[in-house]
Motif scaffolding. Structure first.
Motif: not given
Length: 382
Positions: A70-95
């Motif tokens: 699925v294409v996006c406007v840029n790689g940063t948007n794609a990363l943001h969306l990928a993390l959301m779809l992976a279930g990352v929520k407010q106050n979680d941590e991501v390594i």
């Protein structure tokens, strides 16, 4: 002639440019770019819907071996969306790793999550599975709904390793650790289109992979990014969310979730499709350039970063390691003053003001690399 002058001379000879400015990585447009863009304009479908979007997604999925893209406007948007779809929520941590481009850490912040920085391997420049295992063993507790940081009490919901400059990290080991600790794996493959680990394309080892098509990447859409999925349902959800979560209808405007205007325009996808058709040629030229560099630097007491074991790198940006930070800075000054664009690796994320309070493991390898690494011209134009 000092050895820096010798390097400048070699680079100018390699790119057949005896004078003038030599950029770090310039795009190459030798294919159907103008033809496809003209077709797109004539169709009047220049925004986020059109045949070039569909073809670009399909062809990229086929090239990488992903089930869907699925294409996006840029790689940063794609990363943001990928993390959301992976279930990352407010106050979680991501390594993630401290040796990365700012987009990786920014995308984590867009989710309201906190980054945790783990060291890299010297030979691959990407997140170290051994450092990851050590950190998780000593600092976390596994519970029924996931993995929790003992210090912060926050849930560690995802991990984002990056294949730095196109060199695959030890992604198979990382994937196993993520499975062991119930952490979602999101691959930052922004720089590694055309790179493989054990004959499997980067960006296809985790739940979601992310590519970038910025102007300096191996292929470009001007700006642009893409998500790679191992299941069709997640791809379908991504496509929905990136188009403002609009419910399909011939004329009504109904939206069923908070959505984003993250879809790549058809006109950019037209450019990307033409670029993708030339990718095998770009990869061949870049490998030849890397081989020339490797041969040249082998006699100069300067380490050239070559593809790691069990890997096939795209050599997006070639890199060398100098003796120390002082020599690195001297080299950067000399080359740039003489018309050869070189750059150091990014400032480590934990040293930036917005991430200085983030938790870090022992990052001695990342610090060692940051003091020594320099990128050198890598365009597919030799």
């Amino acid at each position: 002639m000092n050895r820096f002058a010798e390097i400048v001379k070699f680079i100018r000879q390699t790119f057949n440019q005896p004078e003038g400015f030599i950029p770090l990585h310039a795009p190459v447009f030798n294919g159907n770019e103008k033809k496809y863009i003209e077709e797109c304009i004539n169709s009047t479908f220049v925004s986020s819907v059109g045949m070039f979007v569909d073809r670009f997604e399909e062809d990229m999925a086929n090239f990488t071996g992903a089930k869907k893209a699925v294409v996006c406007v840029n790689g940063t948007n794609a990363l943001h969306l990928a993390l959301m779809l992976a279930g990352v929520k407010q106050n979680d941590e991501v390594i993630t790793q401290p040796l990365t481009f700012i987009a990786t850490a920014n995308a984590i912040s867009y989710c309201g999550a906190q980054p945790v920085f783990i060291d890299v391997d010297r030979d691959r420049l990407g997140l170290s599975p051994q450092a990851l295992q050590n950190f998780l063993d000593k600092n976390t507790t596994r519970k029924g709904d996931g993995c929790y940081n003992n210090l912060s009490k926050r849930k560690i919901s995802a991990l984002v390793p990056m294949h730095t400059f196109g060199h695959p990290c030890r992604i198979d080991e990382i994937a196993k650790i993520c499975e062991q600790y119930h952490i979602e794996l999101v691959e930052d493959a922004a720089e590694s289109l055309g790179s493989y680990f054990n004959k499997r394309h980067t960006g296809t080892f985790g739940k979601i992979g992310v590519l970038s098509f910025n102007g300096n990447k191996i292929i470009t859409t001007g700006g642009g990014g893409m998500l790679l999925f191992d299941d069709e349902e997640s791809a379908k959800k991504a496509k929905h969310i990136t188009t403002q979560a609009k419910v399909p209808h011939a004329w009504e405007f109904v939206h069923d979730a908070i959505g984003y205007n993250y879809r790549m325009p058809n006109i950019n996808a037209a450019l990307g499709l033409a670029q993708l058709e030339q990718l095998s040629g770009f990869l061949k030229i870049k490998r030849e350039l890397a081989e020339r560099y490797q041969s040249f630097f082998s006699g100069k007491n300067i380490q050239f970063i070559k593809e790691p074991e069990n890997s096939h790198s795209n050599y997006w940006l070639n890199a060398i390691l100098l003796k120390d930070r002082k020599e690195r800075d001297e080299f950067l000054k000399y080359t740039n003053q003489n018309g050869i664009m070189t750059r150091p690796v990014w400032e480590l994320m934990n040293r930036l003001p917005m991430f200085r309070d983030s938790q870090c493991g022992n990052i001695k390898n990342a610090e060692w690399i940051a003091d020594r690494l320099v990128n050198i011209p890598s365009s597919a134009t030799i």
